[in-house]
Motif scaffolding. Sequence first.
Motif, PDB file in Angstrom:
ATOM      1  N   ALA A 220       0.819  -1.219   0.000  1.00  0.00           N
ATOM      2  CA  ALA A 220       0.000   0.000   0.000  1.00  0.00           C
ATOM      3  C   ALA A 220       0.855   1.273   0.000  1.00  0.00           C
ATOM      4  O   ALA A 220       0.594   2.202  -0.754  1.00  0.00           O
ATOM      5  N   HIS A 221       1.874   1.304   0.863  1.00  0.00           N
ATOM      6  CA  HIS A 221       2.689   2.523   0.961  1.00  0.00           C
ATOM      7  C   HIS A 221       4.182   2.236   0.907  1.00  0.00           C
ATOM      8  O   HIS A 221       4.986   3.082   1.288  1.00  0.00           O
ATOM      9  N   HIS A 222       4.543   1.031   0.499  1.00  0.00           N
ATOM     10  CA  HIS A 222       5.956   0.637   0.467  1.00  0.00           C
ATOM     11  C   HIS A 222       6.188  -0.269  -0.737  1.00  0.00           C
ATOM     12  O   HIS A 222       5.241  -0.721  -1.376  1.00  0.00           O
ATOM     13  N   GLY A 263      -4.296   4.638   8.184  1.00  0.00           N
ATOM     14  CA  GLY A 263      -5.053   3.396   8.021  1.00  0.00           C
ATOM     15  C   GLY A 263      -4.214   2.141   8.137  1.00  0.00           C
ATOM     16  O   GLY A 263      -4.682   1.043   7.813  1.00  0.00           O
ATOM     17  N   ALA A 264      -2.961   2.260   8.595  1.00  0.00           N
ATOM     18  CA  ALA A 264      -2.102   1.069   8.726  1.00  0.00           C
ATOM     19  C   ALA A 264      -2.623   0.177   9.836  1.00  0.00           C
ATOM     20  O   ALA A 264      -3.172   0.665  10.831  1.00  0.00           O
ATOM     21  N   THR A 265      -2.472  -1.121   9.672  1.00  0.00           N
ATOM     22  CA  THR A 265      -2.847  -2.037  10.756  1.00  0.00           C
ATOM     23  C   THR A 265      -1.927  -1.768  11.942  1.00  0.00           C
ATOM     24  O   THR A 265      -0.808  -1.273  11.791  1.00  0.00           O
ATOM     25  N   GLU A 266      -2.413  -2.105  13.134  1.00  0.00           N
ATOM     26  CA  GLU A 266      -1.610  -1.932  14.349  1.00  0.00           C
ATOM     27  C   GLU A 266      -0.302  -2.716  14.209  1.00  0.00           C
ATOM     28  O   GLU A 266       0.770  -2.252  14.604  1.00  0.00           O
ATOM     29  N   ALA A 267      -0.415  -3.895  13.605  1.00  0.00           N
ATOM     30  CA  ALA A 267       0.772  -4.751  13.443  1.00  0.00           C
ATOM     31  C   ALA A 267       1.827  -4.057  12.581  1.00  0.00           C
ATOM     32  O   ALA A 267       3.025  -4.114  12.879  1.00  0.00           O
ATOM     33  N   LEU A 268       1.377  -3.361  11.529  1.00  0.00           N
ATOM     34  CA  LEU A 268       2.333  -2.679  10.651  1.00  0.00           C
ATOM     35  C   LEU A 268       2.971  -1.493  11.379  1.00  0.00           C
ATOM     36  O   LEU A 268       4.187  -1.289  11.320  1.00  0.00           O
ATOM     37  N   ALA A 269       2.155  -0.736  12.095  1.00  0.00           N
ATOM     38  CA  ALA A 269       2.684   0.411  12.841  1.00  0.00           C
ATOM     39  C   ALA A 269       3.767  -0.057  13.800  1.00  0.00           C
ATOM     40  O   ALA A 269       4.852   0.536  13.892  1.00  0.00           O
ATOM     41  N   ARG A 314       2.501  -7.380   3.715  1.00  0.00           N
ATOM     42  CA  ARG A 314       1.542  -8.112   2.864  1.00  0.00           C
ATOM     43  C   ARG A 314       0.162  -8.121   3.510  1.00  0.00           C
ATOM     44  O   ARG A 314      -0.855  -7.877   2.847  1.00  0.00           O
ATOM     45  N   GLN A 315       0.122  -8.411   4.825  1.00  0.00           N
ATOM     46  CA  GLN A 315      -1.166  -8.495   5.523  1.00  0.00           C
ATOM     47  C   GLN A 315      -1.867  -7.130   5.530  1.00  0.00           C
ATOM     48  O   GLN A 315      -3.064  -7.037   5.329  1.00  0.00           O
ATOM     49  N   ASP A 316      -1.080  -6.062   5.717  1.00  0.00           N
ATOM     50  CA  ASP A 316      -1.660  -4.703   5.744  1.00  0.00           C
ATOM     51  C   ASP A 316      -2.259  -4.368   4.376  1.00  0.00           C
ATOM     52  O   ASP A 316      -3.357  -3.828   4.268  1.00  0.00           O
ATOM     53  N   THR A 317      -1.526  -4.727   3.322  1.00  0.00           N
ATOM     54  CA  THR A 317      -1.989  -4.427   1.963  1.00  0.00           C
ATOM     55  C   THR A 317      -3.276  -5.199   1.659  1.00  0.00           C
ATOM     56  O   THR A 317      -4.224  -4.657   1.088  1.00  0.00           O
ATOM     57  N   GLU A 318      -3.323  -6.468   2.117  1.00  0.00           N
ATOM     58  CA  GLU A 318      -4.560  -7.281   1.911  1.00  0.00           C
ATOM     59  C   GLU A 318      -5.714  -6.698   2.707  1.00  0.00           C
ATOM     60  O   GLU A 318      -6.848  -6.630   2.239  1.00  0.00           O
ATOM     61  N   ALA A 319      -5.435  -6.269   3.936  1.00  0.00           N
ATOM     62  CA  ALA A 319      -6.481  -5.732   4.822  1.00  0.00           C
ATOM     63  C   ALA A 319      -7.124  -4.495   4.213  1.00  0.00           C
ATOM     64  O   ALA A 319      -8.278  -4.174   4.482  1.00  0.00           O
ATOM     65  N   ARG A 320      -6.364  -3.777   3.369  1.00  0.00           N
ATOM     66  CA  ARG A 320      -6.900  -2.580   2.732  1.00  0.00           C
ATOM     67  C   ARG A 320      -7.722  -2.942   1.500  1.00  0.00           C
ATOM     68  O   ARG A 320      -8.227  -2.061   0.797  1.00  0.00           O
ATOM     69  N   GLY A 321      -7.718  -4.247   1.164  1.00  0.00           N
ATOM     70  CA  GLY A 321      -8.509  -4.709   0.022  1.00  0.00           C
ATOM     71  C   GLY A 321      -7.946  -4.258  -1.314  1.00  0.00           C
ATOM     72  O   GLY A 321      -8.675  -4.169  -2.292  1.00  0.00           O
ATOM     73  N   SER A 322      -6.617  -3.948  -1.338  1.00  0.00           N
ATOM     74  CA  SER A 322      -6.067  -3.480  -2.620  1.00  0.00           C
ATOM     75  C   SER A 322      -5.454  -4.633  -3.382  1.00  0.00           C
ATOM     76  O   SER A 322      -5.207  -5.664  -2.823  1.00  0.00           O
TER      77      SER A 322
END
Length: 322
Positions: A220-222, A263-269, A314-322
């Motif tokens: 998403a951002h990387h 909008g990043a997941t807590e795990a990504l932050a 990867r999980q953050d990008t999937e969570a955003r539905g992109s």
Amino acid sequence: MSHHDPDREAQVPEELAGERFDRALARMFPEYSRSRLKQLIERGEVLLDGGQCRPREAVVAGQTVSLSAEPTPQPSRVTAQALPLNVRHADEELIIIDKPPGLVVHPGAGNPDGTLENALLHHFPELSAVPRHGLIHRLDKDTSGLLVIARSNRAHVVLTEAMQAREISREYLAVVVGSMPAGGTVRASIARHPVDRKRMAVRDGGREAVTHYRVAERFAHHSLLRVKLETGRTHQIRVHMAHIRHPIIGDPVYGRRLAIPRGATEALAEALRGFRRQALHATALSLHHPVTGERISVQADPPEDMQALLDVLRQDTEARGS
């Protein structure tokens, strides 16, 4: 009477006929470093058939080269230490190891020991007789991955030349800030930073530096990039990526202030806050064996911290539905 009392004498062999004097010397006397030979030529301590010779002059087979100086003193202050080493390839001429992040390659100020060089001397004591203990290139302390080490004098000469001639192919994985549309090439000279001498910077009149990159995976951002070095300047990938405004995640020197994307997941932050080194790994190394000429290619997966970071991205990008 000349004070020239040679310590070493040798005839120029057939295969070096026509070669430049300074290059022929480096091949004939691998136990002397190139900088030392240069110094000796300048001081008139190396004679060709009893006379002075300019570095660029061509030599003829059968000429006598005499040196009146000891070889490069090896700083044997470097002690052997039983540190673990991940050896990925070893034969009589060379060794390829996978360096963990956090390990310094050479002892120096602030790191008198506990370095890769100390470990190498423990596992391969014969390296004490090889110039620079076999090291022909380095990786920054916090960059992980593959490094080639010459195990004999002849391998040291051949591999050093191959590295300078860009015949050793090295590929890196880098996780950078920003979702990049496509790959590209950065051509921007690099020199020491004018103020902060510990840093390098893109500067006109610096040494030529060329970095090729392609997007291996987009988040998403990387982005995860596969990076190929055409030149090997200090901190090159880190400087070039910052220069094109996609600094490497976690880079303490060239990175930006940590930004957690909206909008990043807590795990990504948490993962971004916790990643405290540049996310850069030397993943592939390919070269011709210095003696047999056969192709040797080694691959190494990124270390666990970088794998974990990629999983979270990867999980953050999937969570955003992109």
